[in-house]
Design a protein around this motif. Structure first.
Motif, PDB file in Angstrom:
ATOM      1  N   UNK A   1       6.185   2.989  71.994  1.00 41.16           N
ATOM      2  CA  UNK A   1       4.716   2.571  72.234  1.00 41.16           C
ATOM      3  C   UNK A   1       4.314   1.894  73.441  1.00 41.16           C
ATOM      4  N   UNK A   2       5.214   0.835  73.687  1.00 40.73           N
ATOM      5  CA  UNK A   2       4.906   0.061  74.830  1.00 40.73           C
ATOM      6  C   UNK A   2       5.098   0.568  76.118  1.00 40.73           C
ATOM      7  N   UNK A   3       5.969   1.689  76.366  1.00 39.49           N
ATOM      8  CA  UNK A   3       6.280   2.503  77.430  1.00 39.49           C
ATOM      9  C   UNK A   3       5.288   3.347  77.606  1.00 39.49           C
ATOM     10  N   UNK A   4       4.741   4.048  76.388  1.00 33.17           N
ATOM     11  CA  UNK A   4       3.626   4.938  76.347  1.00 33.17           C
ATOM     12  C   UNK A   4       2.257   4.430  76.917  1.00 33.17           C
ATOM     13  N   UNK A   5       1.943   3.168  76.381  1.00 33.09           N
ATOM     14  CA  UNK A   5       0.695   2.633  76.605  1.00 33.09           C
ATOM     15  C   UNK A   5       0.719   1.884  78.022  1.00 33.09           C
ATOM     16  N   UNK A   6       1.767   1.609  78.475  1.00 34.35           N
ATOM     17  CA  UNK A   6       2.059   1.078  80.117  1.00 34.35           C
ATOM     18  C   UNK A   6       1.732   2.458  80.966  1.00 34.35           C
ATOM     19  N   UNK A   7       2.249   3.534  80.476  1.00 30.92           N
ATOM     20  CA  UNK A   7       1.982   4.693  81.441  1.00 30.92           C
ATOM     21  C   UNK A   7       0.614   5.017  81.675  1.00 30.92           C
TER      22      UNK A   7
ATOM     23  N   UNK B   1       3.521   7.475  86.404  1.00 30.65           N
ATOM     24  CA  UNK B   1       2.920   7.486  85.139  1.00 30.65           C
ATOM     25  C   UNK B   1       2.558   8.964  84.494  1.00 30.65           C
ATOM     26  N   UNK B   2       1.803   9.990  85.386  1.00 27.34           N
ATOM     27  CA  UNK B   2       1.905  11.398  85.058  1.00 27.34           C
ATOM     28  C   UNK B   2       3.148  11.984  84.722  1.00 27.34           C
ATOM     29  N   UNK B   3       4.198  11.742  85.359  1.00 26.40           N
ATOM     30  CA  UNK B   3       5.572  12.615  84.999  1.00 26.40           C
ATOM     31  C   UNK B   3       6.125  12.068  83.832  1.00 26.40           C
ATOM     32  N   UNK B   4       5.936  10.721  83.529  1.00 26.26           N
ATOM     33  CA  UNK B   4       6.309  10.210  82.334  1.00 26.26           C
ATOM     34  C   UNK B   4       5.678  10.989  80.891  1.00 26.26           C
ATOM     35  N   UNK B   5       4.362  10.749  81.022  1.00 20.06           N
ATOM     36  CA  UNK B   5       3.577  11.349  80.064  1.00 20.06           C
ATOM     37  C   UNK B   5       3.520  12.884  80.163  1.00 20.06           C
ATOM     38  N   UNK B   6       3.629  13.604  81.063  1.00 20.83           N
ATOM     39  CA  UNK B   6       3.870  15.146  81.222  1.00 20.83           C
ATOM     40  C   UNK B   6       5.017  15.557  80.276  1.00 20.83           C
ATOM     41  N   UNK B   7       6.047  14.677  80.105  1.00 18.44           N
ATOM     42  CA  UNK B   7       7.127  14.891  79.232  1.00 18.44           C
ATOM     43  C   UNK B   7       7.011  14.251  78.182  1.00 18.44           C
TER      44      UNK B   7
ATOM     45  N   UNK C   1      -1.903   3.023  81.118  1.00 24.21           N
ATOM     46  CA  UNK C   1      -2.552   2.004  81.982  1.00 24.21           C
ATOM     47  C   UNK C   1      -2.365   2.042  83.632  1.00 24.21           C
ATOM     48  N   UNK C   2      -0.976   2.584  83.908  1.00 26.51           N
ATOM     49  CA  UNK C   2      -0.583   2.939  85.201  1.00 26.51           C
ATOM     50  C   UNK C   2      -1.497   4.117  85.870  1.00 26.51           C
ATOM     51  N   UNK C   3      -2.012   4.883  85.177  1.00 27.48           N
ATOM     52  CA  UNK C   3      -2.857   5.679  85.609  1.00 27.48           C
ATOM     53  C   UNK C   3      -4.169   5.291  86.104  1.00 27.48           C
ATOM     54  N   UNK C   4      -4.608   4.408  85.074  1.00 30.63           N
ATOM     55  CA  UNK C   4      -5.980   3.740  85.493  1.00 30.63           C
ATOM     56  C   UNK C   4      -5.838   2.813  86.630  1.00 30.63           C
ATOM     57  N   UNK C   5      -4.800   1.996  86.641  1.00 26.82           N
ATOM     58  CA  UNK C   5      -4.645   0.999  87.774  1.00 26.82           C
ATOM     59  C   UNK C   5      -4.194   1.869  89.017  1.00 26.82           C
ATOM     60  N   UNK C   6      -3.824   3.176  88.961  1.00 23.69           N
ATOM     61  CA  UNK C   6      -3.457   3.570  90.144  1.00 23.69           C
ATOM     62  C   UNK C   6      -4.876   4.089  90.776  1.00 23.69           C
TER      63      UNK C   6
END
Length: 394
Positions: free
Chosen positions: A269-275, A306-312, A277-282
């Protein structure tokens, strides 16, 4: 991953790559080619021809996903790739923009993404599935960059019609790969009512909303990023691969450690939420600093991590949360959401850029991850990202 899972990842990765390289190669050269056809083509007709593929994909992912639940993944992939190859031949033979549009519709009618993703899910274990999906996503990203670079070169050798014929040949090469290179899972009975069950599932709906927003963001970004690269870095469109290729390769490096942390360390959950958030920050960074080379490059790198993590992660979550007998239907809805998101993102990016400039377009992109973070009001990200599958009565 064990040997069987690596076979599936490599084989299905080749299916994605062989299918998409030809599709991507035509993008940087199609508009000029279509404009010079006998009788010419208007910008509207050119846009319609380009978009016809995505429209057909969006309409047919669910029906073909449902069919794969009924008759098996491989037969649907064979049928879809044959239709895709036929459409490529029609587009290559065409002499008018109307016939090319028909060919593009036929290409899109070979909507096998949901069946391919479901097949990969069928033959991989829960604990390695996100890694497998991420490898496929990274391979597609690399295929995109290489194809964009090669497109103008290959068109100079064989013409755009030759690229369409080449695309047909590459599509047909996927058939023996699927037949002999990918394991065949047992077909589970799929009782009636599967589609409605998928649509009523609140967890799957939230994940589908996520993939809609992710691809809306990606498409909106690419309405602004090329112009920012040209203005800030002074690179022509033919040189943009010099930015995308190293950034894509660098962005892949942290993805697999993140996956291991999420899957084995109990931090999904933490990694998912962080990814997210990375999109928004970028995008905030791009909106505020797109006129400065270092900030623009940093924003793109952070975005692709962030995108590559979430895409998988997202298709892996869908496949684990959906009952095994409903995977094709669930991944069909997922793929449809993906294509619809891409369409909406293009409109969002064009509208905001025309009214608020490049900075405004990037800021609008930043709003999408913020919306995403608010979606799971009734379920935490930890529950959404948890590996446990939903129970099924089948």
């Amino acid at each position: 991953m064990n040997a069987l899972e690596w076979r599936a990842v490599i084989g299905l990765g080749l299916v994605y790559a062989l299918r998409m390289v030809g599709m991507f190669m035509v993008l940087p050269v199609f508009a000029i080619y279509a404009r010079d056809l006998p009788g010419g083509a208007t910008p509207w007709q050119i846009g319609l021809a380009i978009g016809a593929y995505g429209l057909a994909q969006a309409l047919l992912q669910v029906p073909l996903g449902l069919l794969s639940d009924r008759i098996g993944r491989k037969p649907v992939i064979f049928i879809g790739m044959a239709i895709f190859a036929f459409g490529s031949v029609v587009a290559g033979w065409a002499q008018t923009i109307e016939m090319i549009t028909l060919g593009r519709l036929l290409q899109g009618a070979g909507a096998v993404s949901s069946a391919v993703a479901a097949l990969l899910a069928d033959v991989t274990r829960d604990q390695v599935r996100t890694t497998a999906m991420a490898i496929l996503g990274a391979g597609m990203g690399l295929a995109f960059i290489l194809a964009i670079v090669a497109g103008p070169i290959v068109a100079g050798w064989i013409g755009v019609h030759g690229i369409f014929y080449l695309t047909a040949g590459l599509a047909l090469l996927t058939l023996p790969v699927v037949a002999f290179g990918v394991p065949t899972p047992d077909l589970q009975a799929a009782p009636a009512g599967g589609f409605s069950e998928v649509l009523r599932n609140p967890v799957l709906l939230r994940l589908n909303a996520g993939i809609f927003l992710l691809h809306a963001l990606m498409t909106a970004l690419f309405t602004a990023a090329p112009l920012a690269i040209e203005a800030t870095l002074g690179l022509s469109s033919e040189q943009h691969w010099r930015v995308y290729l190293p950034i894509l390769l660098l962005s892949i490096l942290p993805v697999f450690p993140l996956i291991r942390s999420a899957e084995r360390g109990g931090h999904a959950g933490l990694v998912f939420r962080g990814a997210v958030a990375l999109l928004g920050a970028s995008m905030l960074l791009a909106g505020l600093g797109h006129t400065q080379s270092a900030l623009l490059l940093a924003s793109l790198l952070v975005f692709f991590i962030g995108f590559n993590y979430l895409e998988g992660a997202l298709p892996s979550m869908i496949s684990r949360r959906a009952p095994a007998a409903r995977r094709g239907a669930a991944l069909g809805v997922y793929a449809t959401s993906q294509f619809l998101g891409a369409s909406a993102g293009g409109a969002l990016g064009g509208f905001t850029q025309s009214h608020f400039g490049l900075g405004g377009a990037f800021i609008a992109c930043a709003l999408l991850p913020m919306i995403w973070l608010l979606i799971p009001a009734g379920a935490s990200f930890e529950k959404l990202a948890a590996p446990a599958a939903l129970k099924t009565n089948s």
